[in-house]
Motif scaffolding. Structure first.
Motif, PDB file in Angstrom:
ATOM      1  N   GLY A 186       0.802  -1.219   0.000  1.00 43.30           N
ATOM      2  CA  GLY A 186       0.000   0.000   0.000  1.00 43.30           C
ATOM      3  C   GLY A 186       0.836   1.272   0.000  1.00 43.30           C
ATOM      4  O   GLY A 186       0.458   2.273   0.620  1.00 43.30           O
ATOM      5  N   VAL A 187       1.940   1.267  -0.731  1.00 40.43           N
ATOM      6  CA  VAL A 187       2.824   2.433  -0.727  1.00 40.43           C
ATOM      7  C   VAL A 187       2.152   3.623  -1.403  1.00 40.43           C
ATOM      8  O   VAL A 187       1.234   3.472  -2.217  1.00 40.43           O
ATOM      9  CB  VAL A 187       4.169   2.134  -1.438  1.00 40.43           C
ATOM     10  CG1 VAL A 187       4.878   0.968  -0.774  1.00 40.43           C
ATOM     11  CG2 VAL A 187       3.953   1.850  -2.927  1.00 40.43           C
ATOM     12  N   LYS A 188       2.616   4.816  -1.061  1.00 38.98           N
ATOM     13  CA  LYS A 188       2.124   6.051  -1.675  1.00 38.98           C
ATOM     14  C   LYS A 188       3.166   6.671  -2.595  1.00 38.98           C
ATOM     15  O   LYS A 188       2.889   7.667  -3.263  1.00 38.98           O
ATOM     16  CB  LYS A 188       1.742   7.059  -0.591  1.00 38.98           C
ATOM     17  CG  LYS A 188       0.737   6.518   0.425  1.00 38.98           C
ATOM     18  CD  LYS A 188      -0.498   5.923  -0.232  1.00 38.98           C
ATOM     19  CE  LYS A 188      -1.456   5.339   0.802  1.00 38.98           C
ATOM     20  NZ  LYS A 188      -2.517   4.511   0.178  1.00 38.98           N
ATOM     21  N   ILE A 189       4.356   6.078  -2.621  1.00 41.30           N
ATOM     22  CA  ILE A 189       5.425   6.528  -3.513  1.00 41.30           C
ATOM     23  C   ILE A 189       6.087   5.296  -4.106  1.00 41.30           C
ATOM     24  O   ILE A 189       6.390   4.345  -3.383  1.00 41.30           O
ATOM     25  CB  ILE A 189       6.483   7.365  -2.763  1.00 41.30           C
ATOM     26  CG1 ILE A 189       5.883   8.690  -2.285  1.00 41.30           C
ATOM     27  CG2 ILE A 189       7.695   7.646  -3.648  1.00 41.30           C
ATOM     28  CD1 ILE A 189       6.832   9.518  -1.431  1.00 41.30           C
ATOM     29  N   ILE A 190       6.283   5.296  -5.412  1.00 41.69           N
ATOM     30  CA  ILE A 190       7.093   4.254  -6.049  1.00 41.69           C
ATOM     31  C   ILE A 190       8.278   4.920  -6.729  1.00 41.69           C
ATOM     32  O   ILE A 190       8.273   6.130  -6.982  1.00 41.69           O
ATOM     33  CB  ILE A 190       6.297   3.415  -7.072  1.00 41.69           C
ATOM     34  CG1 ILE A 190       5.806   4.295  -8.236  1.00 41.69           C
ATOM     35  CG2 ILE A 190       5.148   2.688  -6.403  1.00 41.69           C
ATOM     36  CD1 ILE A 190       5.282   3.482  -9.399  1.00 41.69           C
ATOM     37  N   GLY A 191       9.283   4.120  -7.031  1.00 45.51           N
ATOM     38  CA  GLY A 191      10.478   4.705  -7.635  1.00 45.51           C
ATOM     39  C   GLY A 191      11.277   3.686  -8.407  1.00 45.51           C
ATOM     40  O   GLY A 191      10.864   2.536  -8.590  1.00 45.51           O
ATOM     41  N   ALA A 192      12.447   4.131  -8.861  1.00 45.15           N
ATOM     42  CA  ALA A 192      13.384   3.267  -9.573  1.00 45.15           C
ATOM     43  C   ALA A 192      14.793   3.654  -9.151  1.00 45.15           C
ATOM     44  O   ALA A 192      15.041   4.794  -8.752  1.00 45.15           O
ATOM     45  CB  ALA A 192      13.219   3.403 -11.086  1.00 45.15           C
ATOM     46  N   THR A 193      15.699   2.698  -9.254  1.00 47.25           N
ATOM     47  CA  THR A 193      17.066   2.888  -8.785  1.00 47.25           C
ATOM     48  C   THR A 193      18.049   2.355  -9.813  1.00 47.25           C
ATOM     49  O   THR A 193      17.952   1.198 -10.229  1.00 47.25           O
ATOM     50  CB  THR A 193      17.288   2.132  -7.454  1.00 47.25           C
ATOM     51  OG1 THR A 193      16.341   2.572  -6.488  1.00 47.25           O
ATOM     52  CG2 THR A 193      18.695   2.364  -6.930  1.00 47.25           C
ATOM     53  N   ALA A 194      18.991   3.180 -10.227  1.00 46.63           N
ATOM     54  CA  ALA A 194      20.110   2.737 -11.063  1.00 46.63           C
ATOM     55  C   ALA A 194      21.315   2.550 -10.157  1.00 46.63           C
ATOM     56  O   ALA A 194      21.664   3.445  -9.384  1.00 46.63           O
ATOM     57  CB  ALA A 194      20.412   3.751 -12.158  1.00 46.63           C
ATOM     58  N   HIS A 195      21.945   1.394 -10.249  1.00 47.53           N
ATOM     59  CA  HIS A 195      23.060   1.105  -9.352  1.00 47.53           C
ATOM     60  C   HIS A 195      24.085   0.220 -10.055  1.00 47.53           C
ATOM     61  O   HIS A 195      23.776  -0.461 -11.040  1.00 47.53           O
ATOM     62  CB  HIS A 195      22.552   0.406  -8.076  1.00 47.53           C
ATOM     63  CG  HIS A 195      21.947  -0.952  -8.338  1.00 47.53           C
ATOM     64  ND1 HIS A 195      22.662  -2.125  -8.244  1.00 47.53           N
ATOM     65  CD2 HIS A 195      20.688  -1.326  -8.694  1.00 47.53           C
ATOM     66  CE1 HIS A 195      21.884  -3.158  -8.533  1.00 47.53           C
ATOM     67  NE2 HIS A 195      20.673  -2.689  -8.811  1.00 47.53           N
ATOM     68  N   TYR A 196      25.293   0.242  -9.530  1.00 47.07           N
ATOM     69  CA  TYR A 196      26.310  -0.689 -10.008  1.00 47.07           C
ATOM     70  C   TYR A 196      26.009  -2.079  -9.452  1.00 47.07           C
ATOM     71  O   TYR A 196      25.529  -2.226  -8.322  1.00 47.07           O
ATOM     72  CB  TYR A 196      27.704  -0.248  -9.581  1.00 47.07           C
ATOM     73  CG  TYR A 196      28.197   0.984 -10.303  1.00 47.07           C
ATOM     74  CD1 TYR A 196      28.426   0.968 -11.670  1.00 47.07           C
ATOM     75  CD2 TYR A 196      28.435   2.170  -9.613  1.00 47.07           C
ATOM     76  CE1 TYR A 196      28.872   2.097 -12.338  1.00 47.07           C
ATOM     77  CE2 TYR A 196      28.883   3.301 -10.265  1.00 47.07           C
ATOM     78  CZ  TYR A 196      29.110   3.261 -11.634  1.00 47.07           C
ATOM     79  OH  TYR A 196      29.543   4.393 -12.285  1.00 47.07           O
ATOM     80  N   ILE A 211      23.582   5.008  -8.052  1.00 50.45           N
ATOM     81  CA  ILE A 211      23.988   6.145  -8.877  1.00 50.45           C
ATOM     82  C   ILE A 211      22.880   7.190  -8.939  1.00 50.45           C
ATOM     83  O   ILE A 211      23.128   8.390  -8.809  1.00 50.45           O
ATOM     84  CB  ILE A 211      24.340   5.685 -10.307  1.00 50.45           C
ATOM     85  CG1 ILE A 211      25.379   4.564 -10.271  1.00 50.45           C
ATOM     86  CG2 ILE A 211      24.851   6.866 -11.145  1.00 50.45           C
ATOM     87  CD1 ILE A 211      25.585   3.881 -11.608  1.00 50.45           C
ATOM     88  N   GLU A 212      21.641   6.747  -9.154  1.00 50.97           N
ATOM     89  CA  GLU A 212      20.527   7.685  -9.298  1.00 50.97           C
ATOM     90  C   GLU A 212      19.222   7.008  -8.895  1.00 50.97           C
ATOM     91  O   GLU A 212      19.055   5.788  -9.051  1.00 50.97           O
ATOM     92  CB  GLU A 212      20.430   8.184 -10.755  1.00 50.97           C
ATOM     93  CG  GLU A 212      19.227   9.036 -11.092  1.00 50.97           C
ATOM     94  CD  GLU A 212      19.154  10.377 -10.369  1.00 50.97           C
ATOM     95  OE1 GLU A 212      19.809  10.543  -9.339  1.00 50.97           O
ATOM     96  OE2 GLU A 212      18.401  11.243 -10.846  1.00 50.97           O
ATOM     97  N   GLN A 213      18.303   7.802  -8.356  1.00 50.00           N
ATOM     98  CA  GLN A 213      16.961   7.337  -8.002  1.00 50.00           C
ATOM     99  C   GLN A 213      15.954   8.443  -8.293  1.00 50.00           C
ATOM    100  O   GLN A 213      16.300   9.618  -8.325  1.00 50.00           O
ATOM    101  CB  GLN A 213      16.882   6.979  -6.508  1.00 50.00           C
ATOM    102  CG  GLN A 213      17.745   5.812  -6.085  1.00 50.00           C
ATOM    103  CD  GLN A 213      17.629   5.516  -4.603  1.00 50.00           C
ATOM    104  OE1 GLN A 213      18.075   6.293  -3.776  1.00 50.00           O
ATOM    105  NE2 GLN A 213      17.040   4.378  -4.256  1.00 50.00           N
ATOM    106  N   ASP A 214      14.703   8.038  -8.468  1.00 52.95           N
ATOM    107  CA  ASP A 214      13.616   9.010  -8.573  1.00 52.95           C
ATOM    108  C   ASP A 214      12.331   8.331  -8.124  1.00 52.95           C
ATOM    109  O   ASP A 214      12.252   7.095  -8.062  1.00 52.95           O
ATOM    110  CB  ASP A 214      13.480   9.539 -10.000  1.00 52.95           C
ATOM    111  CG  ASP A 214      12.754  10.893 -10.050  1.00 52.95           C
ATOM    112  OD1 ASP A 214      12.372  11.403  -8.973  1.00 52.95           O
ATOM    113  OD2 ASP A 214      12.564  11.416 -11.154  1.00 52.95           O
ATOM    114  N   VAL A 215      11.318   9.144  -7.822  1.00 49.21           N
ATOM    115  CA  VAL A 215      10.047   8.622  -7.315  1.00 49.21           C
ATOM    116  C   VAL A 215       8.881   9.378  -7.936  1.00 49.21           C
ATOM    117  O   VAL A 215       9.046  10.450  -8.514  1.00 49.21           O
ATOM    118  CB  VAL A 215       9.967   8.751  -5.766  1.00 49.21           C
ATOM    119  CG1 VAL A 215      11.019   7.893  -5.092  1.00 49.21           C
ATOM    120  CG2 VAL A 215      10.082  10.211  -5.330  1.00 49.21           C
ATOM    121  N   GLN A 216       7.703   8.788  -7.778  1.00 47.10           N
ATOM    122  CA  GLN A 216       6.457   9.471  -8.144  1.00 47.10           C
ATOM    123  C   GLN A 216       5.356   8.995  -7.196  1.00 47.10           C
ATOM    124  O   GLN A 216       5.321   7.824  -6.809  1.00 47.10           O
ATOM    125  CB  GLN A 216       6.058   9.159  -9.591  1.00 47.10           C
ATOM    126  CG  GLN A 216       4.831   9.953 -10.040  1.00 47.10           C
ATOM    127  CD  GLN A 216       4.616   9.869 -11.537  1.00 47.10           C
ATOM    128  OE1 GLN A 216       5.576   9.808 -12.312  1.00 47.10           O
ATOM    129  NE2 GLN A 216       3.355   9.853 -11.949  1.00 47.10           N
TER     130      GLN A 216
END
Length: 297
Positions: A225-235, A246-251
């Motif tokens: 039941g999250v209110k924010i999802i995101g993605a993660t770029a990583h080594y 390296i980078e993340q973002d959410v919506q």
């Protein structure tokens, strides 16, 4: 087909180099590096620095772009002379030519959105790299990739053939590419393979790590039941989805969004996050320290 990179950009990078340095923090580092480049006749174009935990005598990081006349012929001597300063300050460092495009291998499975984003950035000249090949365990994207003049290798993977498939991957990429991009490649990479490309394999994970590690993160997120999802770029490291980020973002999302909605929203986040991370890597903007990164974006 080749990306639309202007002649002006190529000329601007012909004598440009990038220096990355990390070392114990102490007075005089910036002065020593700047003086060294001045004495060589170099012109500093950009300089970014960061000190980690300065009150505790932490680590110092710096990225410098500079122009140096006749760089190709002088670079080896430049590196030899700089090694004396590096030794004095216990530096880990590198000096690379900005004009040398890094060669990338992109690994992808069935979902094409991250691959398409990278190809679009490459075609427009925003991704200043060479896409040396695309490797997939499916054959659906062959026509698209080959229409751009990029070699496409179809290597199916099953539980029984995984070791042989990875051996074929290694034959293709070892000595031929500088970095590997997992653009929604839905297979786990073995520690043996990772050893050949330390901090040079970039993965996009479809969640905001460290939440929802592993498979089906959107379903995990929906169940929670999250209110924010995101993605993660990583080594990629031996720890599943645990490498330096390296980078993340959410919506933001809501109770009205089902799993398919989360996947649709997430695809947009994934493609932009991965593109940023790859671009920063090829422009030598990332320094890895232990399991963290310093990103001079």
């Amino acid at each position: 087909m080749v990306p639309k990179i202007t002649k002006q950009k190529n000329n601007a990078l012909a004598n440009r180099a990038r220096m990355l340095v990390s070392c114990p923090d102490q007075p005089g580092i910036v002065a020593a590096v700047s003086r060294f480049l001045f004495d060589y006749g170099a012109n500093i174009i950009q300089s970014d620095q960061y000190t980690m935990e300065p009150a505790q005598g932490g680590l110092f990081f710096i990225r410098i772009e500079f122009d140096l006349e006749d760089l190709d012929n002088r670079r080896q001597q430049l590196k030899a002379d700089f090694s004396k300063i590096a030794e004095k300050f216990s530096m880990e460092w590198s000096i690379t030519r900005a004009s040398r495009k890094k060669r990338l291998a992109i690994l992808v499975s069935k979902e094409d959105h991250c691959l398409l984003e990278l190809l679009w950035h490459w075609q427009s000249g925003d991704l200043d790299a060479e896409i040396a090949m695309v490797i997939s365990n499916h054959n659906e994207m062959r026509d698209l990739v080959e229409s751009l003049g990029i070699p496409y290798h179809h290597i199916p993977v099953t539980a029984d053939t995984k070791a042989e498939a990875e051996r074929r991957h290694l034959e293709l990429v070892k000595g031929n590419v500088d970095a590997i991009i997992l653009a929604r490649y839905m297979q786990i990479i073995s520690p043996t393979f990772i050893e050949h490309f330390p901090n040079k394999i970039i993965n996009i994970h479809h969640s905001f790590l460290p939440a929802f590690v592993g498979g089906k993160p959107y379903a995990q997120a929906h169940n929670r039941g999250v209110k924010i999802i995101g993605a993660t770029a990583h080594y990629v490291t031996e720890e599943l989805d645990g490498g330096p980020i390296i980078e993340q973002d959410v919506q933001r999302v809501s109770h009205r969004d089902n799993v398919d909605d989360l996947k649709r929203i997430g695809r947009h986040i994934e493609r932009t996050v991965l593109a940023k991370a790859v671009n920063w890597h090829v422009e030598d903007r990332v320094i890895v320290h232990e399991n963290k990164t310093v990103v001079f974006s």
